[in-house]
Scaffold this motif. Structure first.
Motif, mmCIF file in Angstrom:
data_model
loop_
_atom_site.group_PDB
_atom_site.id
_atom_site.type_symbol
_atom_site.label_atom_id
_atom_site.label_comp_id
_atom_site.label_asym_id
_atom_site.label_seq_id
_atom_site.Cartn_x
_atom_site.Cartn_y
_atom_site.Cartn_z
ATOM 1 N N UNK A 137 0.826 -1.202 0.000
ATOM 2 C CA UNK A 137 0.000 0.000 0.000
ATOM 3 C C UNK A 137 0.862 1.254 0.000
ATOM 4 N N UNK A 138 0.237 2.349 -0.417
ATOM 5 C CA UNK A 138 0.862 3.663 -0.308
ATOM 6 C C UNK A 138 -0.160 4.603 0.329
ATOM 7 N N UNK A 139 0.332 5.466 1.189
ATOM 8 C CA UNK A 139 -0.539 6.369 1.941
ATOM 9 C C UNK A 139 0.063 7.770 1.899
ATOM 10 N N UNK A 140 -0.791 8.753 1.667
ATOM 11 C CA UNK A 140 -0.370 10.148 1.710
ATOM 12 C C UNK A 140 -1.200 10.902 2.730
ATOM 13 N N UNK A 141 -0.570 11.874 3.359
ATOM 14 C CA UNK A 141 -1.256 12.754 4.307
ATOM 15 C C UNK A 141 -0.959 14.187 3.879
ATOM 16 N N UNK A 197 4.271 10.916 3.563
ATOM 17 C CA UNK A 197 3.939 9.837 2.639
ATOM 18 C C UNK A 197 4.498 8.549 3.220
ATOM 19 N N UNK A 198 3.786 7.463 3.012
ATOM 20 C CA UNK A 198 4.230 6.191 3.558
ATOM 21 C C UNK A 198 3.962 5.039 2.623
ATOM 22 N N UNK A 199 4.713 3.977 2.834
ATOM 23 C CA UNK A 199 4.506 2.707 2.132
ATOM 24 C C UNK A 199 4.372 1.659 3.223
#
Length: 166
Positions: free
Chosen positions: A125-129, A143-145
């Motif tokens: 997954x990839x996540x952005x804030x 940003x995260x993976x």
């Protein structure tokens, strides 16, 4: 922001159920996510917003890195759950976060979780804030993976859970 697929009512209801289940069963999720609201849900994608309160902040008055990491964990798992309406969201294998900016007390942030690939054993997954500015997505905060192990109970579908509950 690129054009989004339409939000799917069944998927949105599913994600809201996952959010409720997680906040009821996890004190840390309840503490961090209780004011969170889901704004979009479709296959492999969730978007949520959260107004920052004092417990979300570090000693410098900005979004705490641990809160950001929890948001990446939660949003990645929720995105996985939308893939095929799974009741489980997987177990963390690896998480990486880059902190790009800050957000302060009372500011609203937008969290986007994407399931980039969901396989038989692992999901990526990839996540952005981002800060919400003028009602839309503004400057990046983090940003995260996130990689999760999804084999076993994590792949059980909602339909099976509903049948069991009946």
């Amino acid at each position: 922001m690129a054009s989004l697929p339409p939000s799917d009512e069944a998927t949105l209801t599913h994600v809201q159920s996952v959010l409720q289940t997680r906040t009821l069963s996890s004190p840390i999720y309840a503490f961090i996510l209780t004011p969170l609201r889901i704004t979009h849900a479709s296959r492999g994608l969730i978007i949520a917003r959260l107004v920052l309160a004092a417990p979300h902040l570090n000693a410098s008055g900005s979004l705490h890195g641990g809160v950001s990491a929890t948001l990446v964990d939660w949003a990645g798992g929720c995105a996985i759950s939308t893939w095929d309406l799974r009741t489980g969201t997987g177990v963390s294998v690896d998480i990486n976060i880059s902190y790009l900016g800050g957000a302060k007390l009372g500011e609203e942030i937008e969290i986007e979780g994407r399931a980039d690939k969901v396989g038989g054993s692992l999901a990526f997954t990839s996540v952005g804030i981002w800060k919400v500015e003028d009602g839309g997505r503004g400057s990046a905060v983090a940003v995260g993976r996130h990689t999760k192990f999804v084999r076993g109970s994590a792949s059980k579908k909602v339909e099976d859970a509903v049948k069991t509950a009946e």
